[in-house]
Write a protein that holds these residues in place. Sequence first.
Motif, PDB file in Angstrom:
ATOM      1  N   SER A  64       0.808  -1.239   0.000  1.00  0.00           N
ATOM      2  CA  SER A  64       0.000   0.000   0.000  1.00  0.00           C
ATOM      3  C   SER A  64       0.828   1.271   0.000  1.00  0.00           C
ATOM      4  N   TYR A  65       2.121   1.134   0.285  1.00  0.00           N
ATOM      5  CA  TYR A  65       3.008   2.304   0.354  1.00  0.00           C
ATOM      6  C   TYR A  65       3.752   2.558  -0.948  1.00  0.00           C
ATOM      7  N   CYS A  66       3.707   1.613  -1.880  1.00  0.00           N
ATOM      8  CA  CYS A  66       4.729   1.614  -2.926  1.00  0.00           C
ATOM      9  C   CYS A  66       4.293   2.241  -4.252  1.00  0.00           C
ATOM     10  N   PRO A  67       5.053   3.216  -4.713  1.00  0.00           N
ATOM     11  CA  PRO A  67       4.731   3.856  -5.997  1.00  0.00           C
ATOM     12  C   PRO A  67       4.987   2.951  -7.197  1.00  0.00           C
ATOM     13  N   GLN A  68       5.623   1.789  -6.991  1.00  0.00           N
ATOM     14  CA  GLN A  68       5.987   0.930  -8.130  1.00  0.00           C
ATOM     15  C   GLN A  68       4.990  -0.194  -8.376  1.00  0.00           C
ATOM     16  N   ALA A  69       3.954  -0.272  -7.535  1.00  0.00           N
ATOM     17  CA  ALA A  69       2.935  -1.306  -7.742  1.00  0.00           C
ATOM     18  C   ALA A  69       2.132  -0.938  -8.990  1.00  0.00           C
ATOM     19  N   ALA A 106      15.012  -3.858  -7.699  1.00  0.00           N
ATOM     20  CA  ALA A 106      14.140  -4.229  -8.821  1.00  0.00           C
ATOM     21  C   ALA A 106      12.711  -4.389  -8.309  1.00  0.00           C
ATOM     22  N   ALA A 107      11.778  -3.815  -9.035  1.00  0.00           N
ATOM     23  CA  ALA A 107      10.362  -3.883  -8.649  1.00  0.00           C
ATOM     24  C   ALA A 107       9.775  -5.217  -9.103  1.00  0.00           C
ATOM     25  N   TRP A 108      10.239  -6.253  -8.463  1.00  0.00           N
ATOM     26  CA  TRP A 108       9.750  -7.602  -8.748  1.00  0.00           C
ATOM     27  C   TRP A 108       9.120  -8.210  -7.505  1.00  0.00           C
ATOM     28  N   ARG A 109       8.132  -9.078  -7.725  1.00  0.00           N
ATOM     29  CA  ARG A 109       7.683  -9.931  -6.611  1.00  0.00           C
ATOM     30  C   ARG A 109       8.805 -10.908  -6.291  1.00  0.00           C
ATOM     31  N   THR A 136      18.058  -5.747  -3.895  1.00  0.00           N
ATOM     32  CA  THR A 136      16.729  -5.918  -3.312  1.00  0.00           C
ATOM     33  C   THR A 136      15.774  -6.169  -4.464  1.00  0.00           C
ATOM     34  N   MET A 137      15.345  -7.413  -4.603  1.00  0.00           N
ATOM     35  CA  MET A 137      14.642  -7.819  -5.821  1.00  0.00           C
ATOM     36  C   MET A 137      13.445  -8.709  -5.530  1.00  0.00           C
ATOM     37  N   GLY A 138      13.001  -8.708  -4.276  1.00  0.00           N
ATOM     38  CA  GLY A 138      11.855  -9.531  -3.912  1.00  0.00           C
ATOM     39  C   GLY A 138      12.265 -10.910  -3.424  1.00  0.00           C
ATOM     40  N   MET A 139      11.283 -11.796  -3.462  1.00  0.00           N
ATOM     41  CA  MET A 139      11.515 -13.134  -2.891  1.00  0.00           C
ATOM     42  C   MET A 139      12.513 -13.929  -3.727  1.00  0.00           C
ATOM     43  N   LEU A 160      10.920  -6.640   6.501  1.00  0.00           N
ATOM     44  CA  LEU A 160       9.678  -7.174   7.077  1.00  0.00           C
ATOM     45  C   LEU A 160       8.585  -6.106   7.015  1.00  0.00           C
ATOM     46  N   ASP A 161       9.040  -4.877   6.886  1.00  0.00           N
ATOM     47  CA  ASP A 161       8.192  -3.705   6.633  1.00  0.00           C
ATOM     48  C   ASP A 161       7.287  -3.273   7.780  1.00  0.00           C
ATOM     49  N   THR A 162       6.592  -4.203   8.426  1.00  0.00           N
ATOM     50  CA  THR A 162       5.755  -3.768   9.549  1.00  0.00           C
ATOM     51  C   THR A 162       5.514  -4.937  10.496  1.00  0.00           C
ATOM     52  N   GLY A 197      12.122  -1.881   8.123  1.00  0.00           N
ATOM     53  CA  GLY A 197      10.716  -1.635   7.867  1.00  0.00           C
ATOM     54  C   GLY A 197      10.416  -0.169   7.657  1.00  0.00           C
ATOM     55  N   ILE A 198       9.110   0.096   7.604  1.00  0.00           N
ATOM     56  CA  ILE A 198       8.619   1.459   7.370  1.00  0.00           C
ATOM     57  C   ILE A 198       7.796   1.859   8.585  1.00  0.00           C
ATOM     58  N   VAL A 199       7.995   3.083   9.050  1.00  0.00           N
ATOM     59  CA  VAL A 199       7.118   3.600  10.100  1.00  0.00           C
ATOM     60  C   VAL A 199       6.367   4.809   9.548  1.00  0.00           C
ATOM     61  N   GLN A 232       5.059   9.510   1.341  1.00  0.00           N
ATOM     62  CA  GLN A 232       3.672   9.445   0.880  1.00  0.00           C
ATOM     63  C   GLN A 232       3.611   9.825  -0.594  1.00  0.00           C
ATOM     64  N   VAL A 233       3.192   8.868  -1.399  1.00  0.00           N
ATOM     65  CA  VAL A 233       3.154   9.100  -2.849  1.00  0.00           C
ATOM     66  C   VAL A 233       1.695   9.103  -3.308  1.00  0.00           C
ATOM     67  N   GLU A 234       1.332  10.161  -4.018  1.00  0.00           N
ATOM     68  CA  GLU A 234      -0.039  10.286  -4.524  1.00  0.00           C
ATOM     69  C   GLU A 234      -0.372   9.092  -5.405  1.00  0.00           C
ATOM     70  N   SER A 268      16.728   5.740   6.595  1.00  0.00           N
ATOM     71  CA  SER A 268      16.547   5.325   5.209  1.00  0.00           C
ATOM     72  C   SER A 268      15.606   6.279   4.463  1.00  0.00           C
ATOM     73  N   ALA A 269      14.540   5.773   3.865  1.00  0.00           N
ATOM     74  CA  ALA A 269      13.662   6.675   3.087  1.00  0.00           C
ATOM     75  C   ALA A 269      13.046   7.741   3.994  1.00  0.00           C
ATOM     76  N   GLY A 270      12.714   8.870   3.387  1.00  0.00           N
ATOM     77  CA  GLY A 270      11.997   9.918   4.124  1.00  0.00           C
ATOM     78  C   GLY A 270      12.882  11.073   4.539  1.00  0.00           C
ATOM     79  N   LEU A 296      16.144   7.938  -4.370  1.00  0.00           N
ATOM     80  CA  LEU A 296      16.088   6.615  -3.738  1.00  0.00           C
ATOM     81  C   LEU A 296      15.862   5.631  -4.889  1.00  0.00           C
ATOM     82  N   LEU A 297      14.656   5.068  -5.005  1.00  0.00           N
ATOM     83  CA  LEU A 297      14.364   4.244  -6.187  1.00  0.00           C
ATOM     84  C   LEU A 297      13.599   5.095  -7.193  1.00  0.00           C
ATOM     85  N   THR A 298      12.447   5.627  -6.740  1.00  0.00           N
ATOM     86  CA  THR A 298      11.672   6.497  -7.648  1.00  0.00           C
ATOM     87  C   THR A 298      11.415   7.854  -7.015  1.00  0.00           C
TER      88      THR A 298
HETATM   89  N1  SAM Z   1      10.329  -5.394  -4.620  1.00  0.00           N
HETATM   90  C1  SAM Z   1      11.287  -5.652  -3.635  1.00  0.00           C
HETATM   91  C2  SAM Z   1      10.700  -5.784  -2.267  1.00  0.00           C
HETATM   92  O1  SAM Z   1       9.583  -5.331  -2.038  1.00  0.00           O
HETATM   93  O2  SAM Z   1      11.391  -6.317  -1.408  1.00  0.00           O
HETATM   94  C3  SAM Z   1      12.404  -4.645  -3.592  1.00  0.00           C
HETATM   95  C4  SAM Z   1      12.107  -3.190  -3.772  1.00  0.00           C
HETATM   96  S1  SAM Z   1      11.047  -2.441  -2.561  1.00  0.00           S
HETATM   97  C5  SAM Z   1      10.763  -0.881  -3.284  1.00  0.00           C
HETATM   98  C6  SAM Z   1      12.170  -2.157  -1.197  1.00  0.00           C
HETATM   99  C7  SAM Z   1      11.629  -1.492   0.016  1.00  0.00           C
HETATM  100  O3  SAM Z   1      11.367  -0.131  -0.257  1.00  0.00           O
HETATM  101  C8  SAM Z   1      10.336  -1.981   0.606  1.00  0.00           C
HETATM  102  O4  SAM Z   1      10.478  -3.134   1.360  1.00  0.00           O
HETATM  103  C9  SAM Z   1       9.938  -0.804   1.490  1.00  0.00           C
HETATM  104  O5  SAM Z   1      10.460  -0.967   2.779  1.00  0.00           O
HETATM  105  C10 SAM Z   1      10.606   0.383   0.808  1.00  0.00           C
HETATM  106  N2  SAM Z   1       9.617   1.335   0.303  1.00  0.00           N
HETATM  107  C11 SAM Z   1       8.880   1.218  -0.813  1.00  0.00           C
HETATM  108  N3  SAM Z   1       8.066   2.268  -0.959  1.00  0.00           N
HETATM  109  C12 SAM Z   1       8.289   3.077   0.101  1.00  0.00           C
HETATM  110  C13 SAM Z   1       7.746   4.319   0.524  1.00  0.00           C
HETATM  111  N4  SAM Z   1       6.788   4.936  -0.168  1.00  0.00           N
HETATM  112  N5  SAM Z   1       8.203   4.877   1.672  1.00  0.00           N
HETATM  113  C14 SAM Z   1       9.161   4.244   2.377  1.00  0.00           C
HETATM  114  N6  SAM Z   1       9.716   3.074   2.024  1.00  0.00           N
HETATM  115  C15 SAM Z   1       9.278   2.497   0.909  1.00  0.00           C
END
Ligand code: SAM
Length: 387
Positions: A64-69, A106-109, A136-139, A160-162, A197-199, A232-234, A268-270, A296-298
């Motif tokens: 729900s936080y990710c601009p790359q979904a 990489a924005a991969w599952r 960082t490329m997913g599972m 683990l994110d949360t 994780g993300i807070v 926070q990404v629109e 990290s981010a923010g 960062l990434l995007t």
């Molecule tokens: N797709 C892979 C994954 O999810 O593990 C790797 C890339 S993903 C973008 C890496 C991490 O970026 C996520 O686990 C999350 O913690 C962080 N992230 C993504 N969007 C974020 C956001 N809007 N704010 C803060 N952290 C974010």
Amino acid sequence: MQIVSAFPVRHDWSRSEVEDLLALPLPDLLYRAATAHRLHFDPCEVQVSTLLSVKTGGCPEDCSYCPQAARYHTGVEASKLMEVEDVVAKARQAKAAGASRFCMGAAWRSPKDRDIPKVAAMIREVKALGLETCATMGMLSGGQAVALKEAGLDYYNHNLDTDPEFYGDIIHTREVQDRLDTLTQVRDAGLKTCCGGIVGMGESRRQRAGLLMTLANLPAHPDSVPINRLVQVEGTPLHGTVALDPFEFVRTIAAARIMMPRSMVRLSAGRAEMSDELQALCFSAGANSIFYGEKLLTTGNPDTERDNALFERLGLRAMVVEEVKTALNDVPGLTLVGNDGGCGSGGCGCSGGVVNLTIVKEQAAGCCGGASQRAPEDGCGCGCSGC
Ligand code: SAM
Ligand code: DTB
Ligand code: SF4
């Protein structure tokens, strides 16, 4: 002589213990975190990593936080995996700018097996530049983790994110257990782990405690612990979430430092949305790693001029290579001694520290052993001739 450490590496934290830590008066929490930090690191050194998105957007997951979904309309355009020489050129620039680690995202599952040879080539060539490598490329499957390790990968980031109890509110396309399974594959392949994780996603303090508890109770503490503040990404479901009190963010960093005292804790981010003063508090609370570079990434990161000026103003130095300091217990001539209610020297009149610890370093006659924890050049403050 009894040898103890006030900050043992523990894997048995309870949620209520972590909640108690997070609820300490801020000066006490910061003091404990700063003390833990100094036991294992030079608090003026900050490890510097640069991130590059080597495959952007179009991700099938629904974080729900990710601009790359792919399912959210965030304006991020999907692109294919970058060419190896383009990645290496970016890594060369990052090294020239002072980064010691290069992290490829990489924005991969999860990667397809057919992607692995190209990713392995990127890792091999970035490593050959003398940079630490992170991906960082997913599972990952066990075989993929081994292949990346063999290519020269040092770290794998998988957050683990949360709090596991809040996970289902944030991500619906995978389970926490999927993340834990990949972390096991990563450790088993001999890779170092980067996991945090993300807070600021609307979680409660109890749930922040749950995230920290889960990280610290992993079979091995992650080598790096990124603490991201939600960007926070629109277009993402979390856009518009009530902003977290900045002191809660500082508390999370401090508790991470106390609970995982030998890990690099990454602010990290923010950071782009944080004041210099808030970042300074985070470094004082034990953060000792950042992402450096305009992106960062995007999303945005502070520009390098701002970061260079911040380091200058705060007297911080970039680590040349990540060199995790040897635990003080391993340093010849230096011992950690239990210290209940006094410095242990007898008759010096000091009251001892909040932290139940004395550092004894080839103790001179009349010296309290530095129990007051002041800088040596100031003297220990107990009336002796200085430590
Ligand atoms: N797709 C892979 C994954 O999810 O593990 C790797 C890339 S993903 C973008 C890496 C991490 O970026 C996520 O686990 C999350 O913690 C962080 N992230 C993504 N969007 C974020 C956001 N809007 N704010 C803060 N952290 C974010
Ligand atoms: C991590 O914990 N944070 C970084 C890194 N690991 C890969 C990523 C932050 C991404 C922020 C949103 C974006 O720029 O797309
Ligand atoms: Fe995909 Fe990773 Fe973003 Fe989730 S965080 S949507 S898995 S890129």
